[in-house]
Every structure is written in C-alpha cells, then in structure tokens.
Scaffold this active site. Structure first.
Site, short mmCIF file in Angstrom:
data_model
loop_
_atom_site.label_atom_id
_atom_site.label_comp_id
_atom_site.label_asym_id
_atom_site.label_seq_id
_atom_site.Cartn_x
_atom_site.Cartn_y
_atom_site.Cartn_z
N GLU A 110 -4.34 -3.14 12.40
CA GLU A 110 -5.07 -2.18 13.21
C GLU A 110 -5.94 -1.25 12.36
OE1 GLU A 110 -1.91 -2.98 13.57
OE2 GLU A 110 -1.50 -3.40 15.69
N PHE A 172 11.51 1.99 22.83
CA PHE A 172 11.01 0.99 21.89
C PHE A 172 9.50 1.17 21.69
CE2 PHE A 172 9.24 -3.31 21.11
CZ PHE A 172 9.74 -3.46 19.83
N GLN A 173 9.09 1.28 20.46
CA GLN A 173 7.68 1.47 20.06
C GLN A 173 7.07 2.73 20.65
OE1 GLN A 173 5.71 -2.39 20.64
NE2 GLN A 173 6.32 -2.91 18.54
N LYS A 222 1.82 2.75 30.01
CA LYS A 222 1.80 1.40 30.60
C LYS A 222 1.81 1.48 32.13
CE LYS A 222 3.82 -3.11 29.69
NZ LYS A 222 4.84 -3.86 28.94
N MET A 534 -11.34 3.56 -11.10
CA MET A 534 -11.63 4.99 -11.11
C MET A 534 -10.42 5.79 -11.61
SD MET A 534 -13.86 7.22 -10.81
CE MET A 534 -15.28 6.96 -9.75
C1 LIG Z 1 -5.96 4.18 0.26
C2 LIG Z 1 -6.23 4.81 -1.07
N1 LIG Z 1 -5.25 4.85 -2.00
C3 LIG Z 1 -5.48 5.39 -3.21
C4 LIG Z 1 -6.71 5.92 -3.51
C5 LIG Z 1 -6.96 6.56 -4.87
N2 LIG Z 1 -8.00 5.81 -5.59
C6 LIG Z 1 -9.29 6.19 -5.64
S1 LIG Z 1 -10.27 5.15 -6.48
C7 LIG Z 1 -8.96 4.16 -6.86
C8 LIG Z 1 -9.13 2.92 -7.69
C9 LIG Z 1 -9.96 1.89 -7.01
O1 LIG Z 1 -9.84 0.70 -7.72
P1 LIG Z 1 -10.70 -0.56 -7.34
O2 LIG Z 1 -10.62 -0.81 -5.88
O3 LIG Z 1 -10.32 -1.69 -8.19
O4 LIG Z 1 -12.19 -0.08 -7.63
P2 LIG Z 1 -12.84 0.40 -9.01
O5 LIG Z 1 -12.59 1.85 -9.17
O6 LIG Z 1 -12.24 -0.41 -10.11
O7 LIG Z 1 -14.31 0.12 -8.84
C10 LIG Z 1 -7.77 4.68 -6.32
C11 LIG Z 1 -6.45 4.06 -6.50
C12 LIG Z 1 -7.68 5.89 -2.50
N3 LIG Z 1 -8.88 6.41 -2.67
N4 LIG Z 1 -7.43 5.30 -1.31
#
Ligand SMILES: Cc1ncc(C[n+]2csc(CCOP(=O)(O)OP(=O)(O)O)c2C)c(N)n1
Length: 634
Positions: A110, A172-173, A222, A534
């Site tokens: 979802e 439930f749910q 529902k 990042m």
């Molecule tokens: C759902 C979620 N979890 C954690 C983060 C924290 N976060 C920001 S950038 C990043 C790394 C992203 O890695 P990747 O998708 O490999 O992209 P890159 O930075 O290597 O281009 C993380 C873990 C986030 N923004 N969103």
C-alpha cells in the site's frame, strides 16, 4: 475465464484513455501510450461471473449502496485511475468497482499506492487517489500520506474500516487510522453512515486541492459501504464554515513590496514549490524579464523557472550551488515565492541572509515568520500576486550584482566533476549529466532520496514545471519507482526516468511486478554505489569514516528485472551510457539500468546541518584530487 471489467462508453460519465486497462477488448484504442497490457495468470478454478452491469449516472434520487456511492462520487470528481490493494473491510467497495469507469492499479504494497497517487498528483496537478483496507492496509499507507503532507500534495486516501458496531473493540484489523493520520493529513474523516459518504468525499477533494494542498483520509466502515440509501448527487459548491483557503494581499502591501524591490541593489528571487503548484511559471518569467533579478530555486522549485535561463542561478541550500549560497548571504533583498525556509535551505538561522530584507509571498499564514522573520509578508496565491506586481514593477538596477554572482561561479566551474574526462571510471554525476543530454532535458525525472537525488538536482537541468518529481520534505526512500508509475498516468506521452539509489530502489522494487502486470512503462536508472551513499557520506565527513550499516548488497538488478518479464541492462563505463539509455527508451517494457558507479564519491558542495550557509564543504580542487585531469566530455 478471466474477470475483466468491460465499460460501455457512456455519454454522461467522462471516458478516457486512462481506463484502458487489462481489457483485451479495447484493441481499437491500443495506440495509446497509456499502460494497457496485463499479464494475469488465468484462475485455476471457479471462473468468475460475467461483468456486472454499469451503474449509470442519474440526476434524480435512486437506491445505491455506500460502495456504489464511493465510486459514483469519485467519477464525478474526475477520477479515472486509483491505486490500491483490497482486503476485508474494503471488499464491498471493490465489489462495486467494475460497475464504474475507473481503472484500478493493483500495487504490491500500500505504500506504493500512496506514492503512485502522489506521483500522479505532482505530475498532473490533479488529486491522486489511493485505496486500502483497514488495519495493516491503512497503516501501510502512512509513509506515503506523510510524504504527501510534507510536500503539500493533493491526495485522497480511501480506507475501509471495521463495521461501526465493532469500532473500539480491537476487532480483527481494526486500527484507528484517523487517529494515526491526524498529524499527517490536512484533514480526515471517519464515516460510519452511508448518507455521509458523498459529503465526506466531496469535502475531501475540496480540502485536498484548495488553498495549500494536502492529503485527506476518508475512512469508511464496512456497514456504511454495505447499506443502501436513496442517493442523489449534490453538485453545488462545497462550503465549509471556518475554512478559508483563499488569501489576498492588501494594496498598500503591494506598494511597499514594489518600493522595496525597486530600491534593492543586491536582490535575489527564491522560486519555491508554490510557483509550480500555482502554475505561476509564466508570471515569474515576466517578473524576471521586467526586473532583471536573478532566481535561485529550492529543490522542489526546480523547473518552476527554466534552468537554462540567463537569470537562473540553480539550487540553494545544503547541496545548492556554492555561488547561490554565497549570494544569499550577501543579498540585500530576498523575494521568497511559495517556499517555507526549510532547514535544509537556510542552514544556521542565526546567521542566515543577515543583510537581506525578506518579502515572503505565501499562501499559508502558518508559514509566515515560522523559521525566518518576514519584513513584508504577502499572503495569497503567488500567481495572482506576481500578476499584480507585474503591472507595477520596472527594471531594478542590479547589473553589478549579477556580474558579481557570475564571477563567483568561476571557482565552482573548476571543481565541477562533470567536466572531468572519461577516465574509465563511472561517476554518478556523469550518468545524470549524460541522461540530461541524451533526453535533451525533456524527460520527466522521478528521484528517490540520497546522493543521486542531489546529483540529479545539480546535473539534470529542468526547464519546465512538473518534470521533476521528488520527495523533498520527508525525504522518503522508496518513493521513486511507485511515484513514477503514478506519473505515467498523468503524462502518457512523456519519457519517464526513475533515478534511484541501490538502497531506496530495493525498498519498493516489488512494484516492478505491478509494472509488469499492468503494462506500465518507465525507465529506471539505479545509481548503484554499493552503499547507502548519503549516509556513508555523512559517516565519512562527520563520523570518522566509520561505515556502520551502510555497505549494502543488492540483488542482480538485471536478473530482477528479467524475473518480472521486464528488461535489464548493466553499465560499468561511461562509454556505455548512451547505448543503454537508447535501448531503455526503445524497449516497450519497463527497463532497469544498473549503473555501477564509483562507490565513495560525495555530493559537493555541502553545508553541514546547522552550519552557516556559506560555510560549505567544497569538492577538493584539482591539484589535490587525483580524479581531476584536464579535458572535456564529448
Ligand atoms: C525510508 C527512509 N529511511 C532512511 C532514510 C535515511 N537516508 C537518507 S539517504 C539514505 C541513503 C540512500 O541510499 P541509496 O538509496 O543507495 O542512495 P544514494 O545515497 O547512495 O544515492 C538514507 C538511509 C530515508 N531518507 N528514508
């Protein structure tokens, strides 16, 4: 026999190509670029009954179930496609769906449905709709709803709820989804009477789209879906006492603004997301042509003003252009248009733009003086305000200032990674720069979150609004693929590219199965650096280089695509980029391109969180960095 909804064209309900779905009888419309193929395995047993008859729209009262009312109201709101996943508490609504001309996209989670509705809304400017069952279905929407809320995206989420007699019994749910989503929706409704369904959905659309847009949840029990009532659609304008989405500036305030602008020596315009949402690009262009003031963009404002325009400076903030951040700190006037001074934009608030007076044009009064004090707030629709200013404004004497900013750019040019020659290594910036060149800057790009998102913002020059879809405020990894799939329904003729990291792509890669089943074509550029890049960069800069939990193993993305009956391509050197892009464009299926880029490259410049805006970490200059050599790309 496969159960496939068949719609008879009808004069009263609008019919559209969006409806082209898993229906082989629609061969005569097969030239459409909209997704229309479906590969659903035939059921093993229990063939489904014939398609139920269409419910025709009617002017007068008639008996309809709550479920039928849901779809009737959605169709009358102009909805042609919804993204969803069925379950117990929403089954009555799903049962009624084939009676209405609405295409349903069956997602794999979802969260994907919410991001698809969001991507559809961002690319089209219309309200996106997602549907889920109660409990886990509804809670799976939450990340997508919060993403839409943070970026002010108009969305309506319809959720099923347990029967009203069971509410509060831990049935439930059962989840109190209106409670859960209260802080992440613009508004929400719990509907437990059939007669309240129409007003609630009508109001939801009105609230979602008016004023500062946002997501609205309509949670419907529902029993309310099952019961029948005498129903007559009300097509009068929605009125909500106490809700005043419109604002208008006073004439005196406009005169003050003109005076401040006309007397500025070092002015700078900020183009925010509001410019795109208010469809104010033409008005901003006119304003710039009249005044000659340079324009900087927020991440979500990219495309609101043409990147290749002479007065475009590029992006501001944490990974903004160095000359932009420096110019902001030196400016004497900021004209902030439809933006909210997010902390990623300002850095240290105490030292932010110390010499600048601020004119803040904004629709939402709550944003005024929230982060940055406005010397002159102009409350209202940014398009209307620019129109009013354009009739009063003239050229501003800021030629020296523009020249000064141009000089600031020189330093950045020598540090720019894109000017590096092909040394056999593949840099993410090269991939994105090449993607921009090979698509002539015309593709609709949907990014995920991380380094690749920032490189996209720096190296893909957007000249048009709504051609960059990205999660700004919440920074939601996993956003890109499903948002691009939603955007496909908004822009059937666009070339669409997902730009995602190897981490974020894996979060919602299950939606490749949806691409395959529903015949949705997008291209996916995975910027695969083997790290949660990042976070790795922050660890390198601020945590002593300790790479804790950031090296990430991925599946073979080529095989993953092929396992879904889609296409996959691997690219390991720059010379292969063009062929891969062309092949992906030529393939009729969704194509995943696995770009194996340098693993430990970083995004520059970088303003450390909370630092002064002009105290940026810069890419080391060529003399100290062996990756620099002389030469140019082709
Ligand atoms: C759902 C979620 N979890 C954690 C983060 C924290 N976060 C920001 S950038 C990043 C790394 C992203 O890695 P990747 O998708 O490999 O992209 P890159 O930075 O290597 O281009 C993380 C873990 C986030 N923004 N969103």
């Amino acid at each position: 026999m496969i159960f496939l909804p068949v719609f008879v064209d009808n004069a009263s309900y609008p019919t559209s190509q969006l409806l082209l779905g898993p229906d082989p009888n629609r061969g005569n419309l097969s030239k459409s670029k909209l997704p229309q193929e479906s590969k659903v395995a035939a059921p093993m047993q229990n063939p489904m009954p014939e398609t139920p008859a269409r419910i025709e729209p009617a002017a007068g009262p008639r008996q309809l179930t709550g479920s039928q009312i849901i779809w009737d109201v959605l169709v009358r709101q102009g909805v042609e496609v919804v993204f969803g996943y069925p379950g117990g508490a929403i089954m009555p609504a799903y049962d009624a769906l084939p009676q209405f001309p609405v295409r349903h996209i069956l997602v794999r989670h979802e969260q994907g449905a919410a991001h698809m509705a969001d991507g559809f809304a961002r690319a089209s400017g219309k309200v996106g709709v997602c549907v889920a069952t109660s409990g886990p279905g509804a809670t799976n929407l939450v990340t997508g709803i919060a993403t839409a809320m943070m970026d002010s995206i108009p969305m309506v989420a319809i959720t099923g709820q347990v029967p009203s007699t069971l509410i509060g019994s831990d049935a439930f749910q059962e989840t109190d989804i209106t409670g859960v989503t209260l802080p992440i929706t613009k508004h929400n409704f719990l509907v437990n009477r059939t007669q309240d369904i129409m007003p609630a959905i009508r109001q939801a659309f009105y609230i979602a789209a008016s004023g500062r847009p946002g997501p609205v949840v309509v949670d419907i029990t529902k029993d309310a879906q099952n019961a029948s009532i005498d129903y007559e659609y009300d097509d009068s304008a929605v009125r909500l006492p106490g809700y005043r989405p419109e604002q208008h500036p006073l004439p005196d305030e406009l005169e003050d603004a003109v005076e401040m602008i006309q007397s500025a020596k070092r002015p700078i315009i900020f183009c925010g997301h509001g410019i795109i949402k208010a469809n104010a690009t033409a008005q901003l262009l006119e304003f710039v042509h009249k005044t000659n003031i340079p324009v900087a963009m927020t991440l979500l404002g990219l495309g609101g003003f043409p990147a290749t325009h002479q007065r475009s400076l590029g992006m501001m903030g944490m990974h903004g252009e160095a000359w932009v951040n420096t110019a902001i700190q030196e400016a004497d006037l900021i004209i902030a248009l439809g933006m909210r001074f997010d902390d990623r934009v300002t850095g240290n608030l105490k030292t932010y733009a110390p010499n600048a007076k601020k004119i803040h044009v904004e629709l939402d009064p709550a944003e005024i003086n929230k982060n940055v004090k406005a010397d002159l707030p102009l409350l209202g629709d940014v398009r209307e305000i620019l129109q009013l200013l354009n009739t009063r404004i003239g050229r501003v004497q800021c030629d020296d200032w523009v020249k000064h900013i141009d000089e600031l750019k020189g330093d950045s040019a020598v540090r720019d990674i894109k000017d590096m020659p092909d040394s056999g290594k593949l840099y993410a910036a090269h991939v994105i720069h090449d993607l921009w060149r090979f698509t002539e800057g015309k593709a609709l790009i949907v990014t995920d979150v991380g380094q690749h998102q920032m490189w996209e913002a720096q190296y893909y020059k957007h000249d048009h609004p709504r051609k960059l879809v990205t999660s700004g405020g919440l920074g939601t990894m996993g956003f890109a693929l499903p948002a691009a799939m939603g955007a496909r329904f908004a822009c059937p003729d666009d070339e669409i590219w997902v730009v995602a990291g190897d981490g974020g792509f894996q979060m919602t890669a299950a939606e490749l199965a949806t691409c395959s089943q529903e015949g949705i074509k997008v291209n996916v550029a995975v910027i695969n650096n083997g790290y949660l890049g990042m976070v790795r960069q922050w660890q390198q800069f601020f945590y002593g280089g300790r790479y804790v939990a950031t090296p990430i193993k991925s599946p073979d993305f080529v095989k993953l695509a092929e396992a879904h009956d889609l296409k996959g391509i691997r690219v390991t050197s720059r010379s292969e980029v063009r062929v891969a892009v062309e092949q992906a464009r030529a393939n009729k299926e969704t194509t995943v391109v696995d770009f194996r880029v340098e693993q430990e490259d970083s995004v520059y410049p970088m303003v450390p969180a909370g630092a002064d805006l002009d105290k940026m970490i810069r890419r080391p200059v060529p003399a100290t960095n062996p990756i620099y050599e002389t030469g140019k790309d082709d």
